[in-house]
Design a protein around this motif. Sequence first.
Motif, short mmCIF file in Angstrom:
data_model
loop_
_atom_site.label_atom_id
_atom_site.label_comp_id
_atom_site.label_asym_id
_atom_site.label_seq_id
_atom_site.Cartn_x
_atom_site.Cartn_y
_atom_site.Cartn_z
N SER A 126 0.94 -1.18 0.10
CA SER A 126 0.00 -0.10 -0.02
C SER A 126 0.81 1.13 -0.04
O SER A 126 0.29 2.35 -0.89
CB SER A 126 -0.88 -0.07 1.36
OG SER A 126 -1.95 1.15 1.44
N ASP A 127 1.79 1.21 0.83
CA ASP A 127 2.75 2.34 0.91
C ASP A 127 3.60 2.76 -0.12
O ASP A 127 3.67 3.95 -0.86
CB ASP A 127 3.72 2.06 1.92
CG ASP A 127 4.67 3.35 2.18
OD1 ASP A 127 4.41 4.34 1.90
OD2 ASP A 127 5.60 3.00 2.96
N LEU A 128 3.96 1.53 -1.30
CA LEU A 128 4.65 2.05 -2.09
C LEU A 128 3.94 1.86 -3.66
O LEU A 128 4.36 2.14 -4.61
CB LEU A 128 6.12 1.04 -2.40
CG LEU A 128 7.05 0.90 -1.26
CD1 LEU A 128 7.69 0.06 -1.64
CD2 LEU A 128 7.67 2.21 -1.24
N ASP A 129 2.82 1.37 -3.27
CA ASP A 129 1.76 1.16 -4.62
C ASP A 129 2.32 0.36 -5.52
O ASP A 129 2.46 0.60 -6.69
CB ASP A 129 1.35 2.53 -5.27
CG ASP A 129 0.22 2.51 -6.10
OD1 ASP A 129 -0.50 1.63 -6.14
OD2 ASP A 129 0.08 3.49 -6.85
N LEU A 130 2.81 -0.72 -4.93
CA LEU A 130 3.49 -1.84 -5.79
C LEU A 130 3.06 -3.41 -5.25
O LEU A 130 2.53 -3.56 -4.26
CB LEU A 130 5.02 -1.60 -5.65
CG LEU A 130 5.76 -0.95 -6.39
CD1 LEU A 130 7.23 -0.69 -5.98
CD2 LEU A 130 5.93 -1.52 -7.90
N ALA A 131 3.11 -4.19 -6.33
CA ALA A 131 2.80 -5.62 -5.88
C ALA A 131 4.00 -6.32 -4.96
O ALA A 131 5.23 -5.57 -5.26
CB ALA A 131 2.63 -6.51 -7.08
N VAL A 132 3.90 -6.63 -3.91
CA VAL A 132 4.95 -6.91 -2.92
C VAL A 132 4.68 -8.54 -2.72
O VAL A 132 3.57 -8.89 -2.44
CB VAL A 132 4.90 -6.20 -1.51
CG1 VAL A 132 5.86 -6.62 -0.58
CG2 VAL A 132 5.31 -4.57 -1.94
N ARG A 133 5.86 -9.30 -2.50
CA ARG A 133 5.82 -10.62 -2.01
C ARG A 133 6.98 -10.97 -1.07
O ARG A 133 7.80 -10.09 -0.96
CB ARG A 133 5.87 -11.69 -3.21
CG ARG A 133 4.89 -11.44 -4.24
CD ARG A 133 5.13 -12.31 -5.46
NE ARG A 133 3.89 -12.04 -6.52
CZ ARG A 133 4.02 -12.69 -7.91
NH1 ARG A 133 5.24 -13.34 -8.12
NH2 ARG A 133 3.06 -12.44 -8.47
#
Length: 522
Positions: free
Chosen positions: A166-173
């Motif tokens: 949410s913070d980076l507005d990126l997909a994170v895994r």
Amino acid sequence: MADSTDTIDSPAQHAADHNNEKRPNSNRSTTPASDTFKDYISSQWAPQSDVLPPARESAAFAAARRARLSEKYTGQRLIIPAGRLKQRSNDTDYAFRAHSAFAHLTGWGSDSEPGAVLVLEPTPNGHDATVYFRERAGRDSDEFYANPEIGEFWIGPRPSIEQVASDLDLAVRGIAEFDGVLETINSETLVNREADPALTESVDEARLRFAAERALSTNASDSPFSLEVNGEHDPDEQLARDLSELRLVKDAWEIEQMRLAVAATARGFEDVIADLARSSTHERGERLVEGVFNTRARADGNTVGYDTIAASGPHACILHWTHNNGPVVPGDVILIDAGVEIDSYYTADITRTLPVNGRFSDVQRQVYEAVREAADAAFAVARPGAVFREVHAAAMAVIARHVADWGMLPVTAEEALEPDNGHHRRYMVHGTSHHLGLDVHDCAQARREMYMDGVIEPGMVFTIEPGLYFQPDDLTVPAEFRGIGVRIEDDILITAEGAENLSAAIPRTADDVEAWIARLGG
């Protein structure tokens, strides 16, 4: 400090974690290990926060930068590591700082996580971006209390995968899923090599396996396998170059970060001046100057952007004097080269040369104003459409004229400026300008035709920093000049209309510097 019980259980974690198990600490381990303790420490905790932060302001700008990079690498996977903790001594590490390319493409600055990796996966329409990072340890795991790298007992709360996304507005895994990337690496996978040597080694091994498997399945008459991109034989080097060149022109968010860094640095210089009376009474007063500035850097930013230079008296003639262990003597000048790096990692780089007692001597003033004239001449040509190296040439013309007028050259200024001569460079061997941003020497891997021989464009930020350094034992220099070193450095933003001196509010003329010291130093 107690020991880590960290277990590295996958190639991805091996690449992303620090190798604590290799450090000689087992002989002093006191980490509790009984089942009773483990059951007790994992119980009766309040729920961890699951509040999702809004996307940070930099996220949209980082997405635009990734899109620009994506256009250059159609169909190729790009791996951009943040890097890992670096050992300082035994089992202690330096404070973590993510690689600048990773920060630039994610917007993740001083709160970024060691071992994180950005992967740009090719798609028919460009690339999908995913950040892999070591998620926070669950309170039912021993990492929660026993791992000094990621355990909350050691470093405090860490974000969840959902919060980072949410913070980076990126997909994170999770970092364990990076194994899937390693398993599918091929000749179209590139890595920013310098950021994380262990991860780069894993990528290289995967590419070699791919090459071997391809060679075995290829007819002998076919051309041999080669990692080649756009006709170049070092695709990783090309990626590093493009990552550097991507930062040559700053976007609106970056420019605002530079303004904030310069403003914090200005406050640091004011702190130094206000403390000069104390610094000048200590046998290692340069250390006090350094400490005062560094306090401001920690208070208003992340840290200093580079080791502060606090060079008093003859030390001012040493270009990168960072020992800072000398006295600050009234009657001398002190050269202070310092910059605050704010939490986004953007740094200022400013130099001022100050008379310790508040007043320049006649000779000190003469040298100081010559340097300022050179800086002003360089600023006058720093305009869109000019070639970057012309900024340096303008400053050098002024330097050559002054040292010739003072009788220091065996030739005329005009002769000294001829390409095969350069006598005047004895007194200023460094360049006049370098790009500035996430790194103090930003865009360092850019091609010469894009940097030194490149055309200046709106949005570029670079320094202008001429100087004169008359070594105390230089027999070509009249005695009254020896031991005087002066540099004036400002941070310049190129605009559509011309250039803006971002640090113009920090006094520059000899008269203004003296008034500045009188006002702040009491």
